[in-house]
Design an enzyme around this catalytic site. Sequence first.
Site, PDB file in Angstrom:
ATOM      1  N   GLU A 162      -1.226  -6.684  -2.059  1.00 13.55           N
ATOM      2  CA  GLU A 162      -2.323  -5.701  -1.953  1.00 13.55           C
ATOM      3  C   GLU A 162      -1.908  -4.364  -2.572  1.00 13.55           C
ATOM      4  O   GLU A 162      -2.160  -3.299  -2.005  1.00 13.55           O
ATOM      5  CB  GLU A 162      -2.719  -5.481  -0.478  1.00 13.55           C
ATOM      6  CG  GLU A 162      -3.101  -6.746   0.259  1.00 13.55           C
ATOM      7  CD  GLU A 162      -3.578  -6.508   1.691  1.00 13.55           C
ATOM      8  OE1 GLU A 162      -3.857  -5.342   2.053  1.00 13.55           O
ATOM      9  OE2 GLU A 162      -3.667  -7.494   2.437  1.00 13.55           O
TER      10      GLU A 162
ATOM     11  N   HIS B  30       0.875  -1.186   0.000  1.00 17.26           N
ATOM     12  CA  HIS B  30       0.000   0.000   0.000  1.00 17.26           C
ATOM     13  C   HIS B  30       0.907   1.228   0.000  1.00 17.26           C
ATOM     14  O   HIS B  30       1.364   1.671   1.056  1.00 17.26           O
ATOM     15  CB  HIS B  30      -0.935  -0.012   1.213  1.00 17.26           C
ATOM     16  CG  HIS B  30      -1.958  -1.101   1.156  1.00 17.26           C
ATOM     17  ND1 HIS B  30      -2.932  -1.138   0.174  1.00 17.26           N
ATOM     18  CD2 HIS B  30      -2.151  -2.200   1.920  1.00 17.26           C
ATOM     19  CE1 HIS B  30      -3.696  -2.208   0.357  1.00 17.26           C
ATOM     20  NE2 HIS B  30      -3.233  -2.872   1.403  1.00 17.26           N
TER      21      HIS B  30
END
Length: 483
Positions: free
Chosen positions: A273, A244
Amino acid sequence: MSSSSAGAFSTRTRLILIMGVTAALAAVSPIAGLSTARAADPTLHQLAAAKGKYFGSATDNPELTDTAYTAILGSEFGQITPGNSMKWDTTEPTRNTFAFTKGDAVVSLAKSHNQIVRAHTLVWHNQLPSWVSSLPTTEVQAAMENHITQVATHYAGQVYAWDVVNEPFNEDGTFRTSVFYNAMGSGYIATALRAARAADPTAKLYINDYNTDGTGAKADAMYNLASSLKAQGVPLDGIGFQGHLAIQYGFPTNMQANLQRFADLGLDVAITELDVRMILPRDATKDATQSTYYTNVVNACLAVNRCVGITIWDYTDKYSWVPSVFSGQGAALPWDENLAKKPAYTAIFKALGGIVSTSSPSPSGPSPSTPAPPTGCKVVYSASPWTEGTGVGGFTANITVTNTSATPVSGWTLRFSLPSGQTLTQSGWNATYAVSGQAVTATNLSYNATIPANGSTSFGFNGRWSGSYSSPAAFTLNNVTCS
Ligand code: G2I
């Protein structure tokens, strides 16, 4: 450090990846009757799969009812992760009452598109029902083991990997206090991994965290934990790096080297992610910086053989978690709110070896610097032709060239003739193509210029055929005839 091998995948997973490619190809095949249709660009997953990796996206209810969204989700990606529906608050909201409907919907969607599933997540301090947080300390371990056993057993054989433990560390590298840590100390992690292995012997078992992408105290803590678990024989298969990122905070330090040190412990690594947020509004400068970040992440994964794949945390800004958590920030994904591709998409496509389509293949691609002739080469040309009517169709060709000589090839040109009636419709991947009549010249790109002694490299393109389909008869590598 080479990335071309799929060594990190089991035979079964490789098969799934290939199935995914085949399915994706079918999904983008030109429609019968449109004689001028060009074959579509390869998908991000096709490009990644050619390098032995997957390219995936998170997804979940409620966006699964958005058909424009699911069309892209189903065709572009070879792997999906449920963003929420396998978490504890969804799967066991009340003690010993399990709910799998939402998670099952994601698994069934993946099956229908030949995608693999990264299951997420069994043990996490967040999205945890209050009955767990308020358990007496003496009951936490049994509750955790029961949760893992029930959920991982339910999905056993259907998922590629599990994020067994999510986000165990604080930013300074100390263990995060949670109901699990408070009850069992850091030993909860080994206990969780063992329970997961017992319930699902085939899933790859991961620990997953954020802000561990580059080197630093938190990544060091993860590294020490991973080393110690491996040394104790705890069933740990991989480390997930969430990724992220935010352009205003800079790119993580030494990402490739950081991934590599975990790989060197005998672990798979994955970017699980990925998103790259910015302070809104978007502009061209921020988009360019964001594109560089995506390129850097792809390059880091490609450079680490045991980096098995990259997952973006949903693919469109329409369904990103970012704006609701970071006020005034967003635009973090490669597709915008209208499902249109952004510069970040093109950056990923190129970094994975895709060639941005122009109206026709360039007649003069960049030539390699003084190609050294090998003394031996072997070519495997595998094409999957399809028929769109009588005597007409398209095909995807994948070419693997092996340098059978004892010295590396440094810079290469492969020449062959397309059978009459065949044309290139897409300038291909992992090589630059020049076409003159039926003669095709494929030259290396910078990242695959070297073919080691007894090593190979793969590239490919899409084409059209008419009459009847056949494959080229002969190939030369740096003007030497190949077998
Ligand atoms: O926060 C981003 C990710 C960080 N790593 C672990 C991931 O599991 C996490 O995913 C996000 C989901 O993308 C969000 O969708 O986790 C969030 C919760 O920590 C998820 O947000 C939650 C909202 O907080 C809830 O209000 C909402 O009910 O999503 C739920 C379902 O839409």
